[in-house]
Design a protein around this motif. Structure first.
Motif, PDB file in Angstrom:
ATOM      1  N   SER A  42       0.831  -1.208   0.000  1.00 34.46           N
ATOM      2  CA  SER A  42       0.000   0.000   0.000  1.00 34.46           C
ATOM      3  C   SER A  42       0.863   1.255   0.000  1.00 34.46           C
ATOM      4  CB  SER A  42      -0.956  -0.005   1.189  1.00 34.46           C
ATOM      5  OG  SER A  42      -0.237   0.041   2.400  1.00 34.46           O
ATOM      6  N   ALA A  64       1.287   4.252  -3.041  1.00 31.85           N
ATOM      7  CA  ALA A  64       1.298   5.696  -2.787  1.00 31.85           C
ATOM      8  C   ALA A  64       2.544   6.344  -3.384  1.00 31.85           C
ATOM      9  CB  ALA A  64       1.214   5.968  -1.292  1.00 31.85           C
ATOM     10  N   GLN A 102      -4.632  12.231  -1.894  1.00 28.39           N
ATOM     11  CA  GLN A 102      -5.539  11.174  -1.455  1.00 28.39           C
ATOM     12  C   GLN A 102      -4.775   9.926  -1.032  1.00 28.39           C
ATOM     13  OE1 GLN A 102      -8.248  10.602  -4.668  1.00 28.39           O
ATOM     14  NE2 GLN A 102      -9.382  12.474  -4.259  1.00 28.39           N
ATOM     15  N   ALA A 103      -3.712   9.589  -1.748  1.00 25.28           N
ATOM     16  CA  ALA A 103      -2.923   8.410  -1.395  1.00 25.28           C
ATOM     17  C   ALA A 103      -2.224   8.591  -0.054  1.00 25.28           C
ATOM     18  CB  ALA A 103      -1.902   8.116  -2.496  1.00 25.28           C
ATOM     19  N   THR A 114      -3.057  10.738   2.313  1.00 26.02           N
ATOM     20  CA  THR A 114      -4.075  10.846   3.353  1.00 26.02           C
ATOM     21  C   THR A 114      -4.614   9.478   3.743  1.00 26.02           C
ATOM     22  OG1 THR A 114      -4.688  13.028   2.533  1.00 26.02           O
ATOM     23  CG2 THR A 114      -6.286  11.913   3.936  1.00 26.02           C
ATOM     24  N   SER A 115      -4.827   8.592   2.777  1.00 26.77           N
ATOM     25  CA  SER A 115      -5.332   7.256   3.117  1.00 26.77           C
ATOM     26  C   SER A 115      -4.311   6.466   3.926  1.00 26.77           C
ATOM     27  CB  SER A 115      -5.731   6.501   1.859  1.00 26.77           C
ATOM     28  OG  SER A 115      -4.597   6.149   1.116  1.00 26.77           O
ATOM     29  N   LEU A 116      -3.023   6.637   3.638  1.00 24.82           N
ATOM     30  CA  LEU A 116      -2.008   5.941   4.428  1.00 24.82           C
ATOM     31  C   LEU A 116      -1.923   6.490   5.849  1.00 24.82           C
ATOM     32  CD1 LEU A 116       0.951   5.415   1.968  1.00 24.82           C
ATOM     33  CD2 LEU A 116      -0.665   3.744   2.817  1.00 24.82           C
ATOM     34  N   THR A 175      -4.309   8.086   7.519  1.00 26.83           N
ATOM     35  CA  THR A 175      -5.543   7.720   8.219  1.00 26.83           C
ATOM     36  C   THR A 175      -5.526   6.245   8.607  1.00 26.83           C
ATOM     37  OG1 THR A 175      -6.732   9.382   6.959  1.00 26.83           O
ATOM     38  CG2 THR A 175      -8.053   7.705   8.060  1.00 26.83           C
ATOM     39  N   GLY A 176      -5.055   5.391   7.722  1.00 31.78           N
ATOM     40  CA  GLY A 176      -4.964   3.973   8.039  1.00 31.78           C
ATOM     41  C   GLY A 176      -3.994   3.685   9.163  1.00 31.78           C
ATOM     42  N   GLN A 210      -6.740   1.036   4.095  1.00 28.85           N
ATOM     43  CA  GLN A 210      -7.421   1.117   2.806  1.00 28.85           C
ATOM     44  C   GLN A 210      -6.370   1.462   1.762  1.00 28.85           C
ATOM     45  OE1 GLN A 210     -10.562   3.927   3.104  1.00 28.85           O
ATOM     46  NE2 GLN A 210     -11.756   2.670   4.488  1.00 28.85           N
ATOM     47  N   PRO A 260      -4.471   2.707  -1.432  1.00 23.46           N
ATOM     48  CA  PRO A 260      -4.814   3.791  -2.363  1.00 23.46           C
ATOM     49  C   PRO A 260      -4.817   3.338  -3.822  1.00 23.46           C
ATOM     50  CG  PRO A 260      -2.580   4.054  -1.591  1.00 23.46           C
ATOM     51  CD  PRO A 260      -3.137   2.860  -0.878  1.00 23.46           C
TER      52      PRO A 260
END
Length: 117
Positions: free
Chosen positions: A19, A23, A74-75, A77-79, A81-82, A89, A91
């Motif tokens: 993941s 990113a 977005q990538a 941020t998803s890392l 947040t995860g 989740q 990206p």
């Protein structure tokens, strides 16, 4: 009471290594898209090409990480947040957006180079 001496023991689940690789690939593709707009076929003269490369790289990279709809943001941020919540989740959608954007801008650069000869 939290264990302050070993905070890694409290982590529930880590992100899988692929993941973070997606990113990184997303950010690299957006960097290539910014580079495709600032290379020689798009600006006509060498002096403008150097200026566009420097300013385009700085401003393009900044906008790629600050703009709300950016796949790189977005990538990342998803890392983040995860990592904070423990639910990972990957990206994948931002990666697909970065691939599409890089392909479109590479095609634009190729068409511009073909027209100018």
């Amino acid at each position: 009471m939290p264990n302050w001496t070993a905070p890694w023991r409290n982590a529930s689940r880590r992100a899988p290594p692929w993941s973070s690789s997606t990113a990184v690939l997303c950010c690299v593709l957006l960097g290539a898209a910014v580079g495709a707009l600032s290379t020689r076929p798009v600006p006509l003269r060498r002096g403008w090409s150097v200026a566009a490369a420097v300013l385009g790289s700085l401003l393009g990279s900044l906008l790629a990480l600050v703009t709300t709809g950016s796949p790189a943001r977005q990538a990342v941020t998803s890392l983040v947040t995860g990592e904070r919540t423990g639910t990972v989740q990957p990206p994948v959608l931002p990666l697909l957006g970065a691939v599409a954007l890089a392909a479109a801008l590479a095609l634009l650069g190729c068409r511009t180079a073909a027209r100018r000869g």
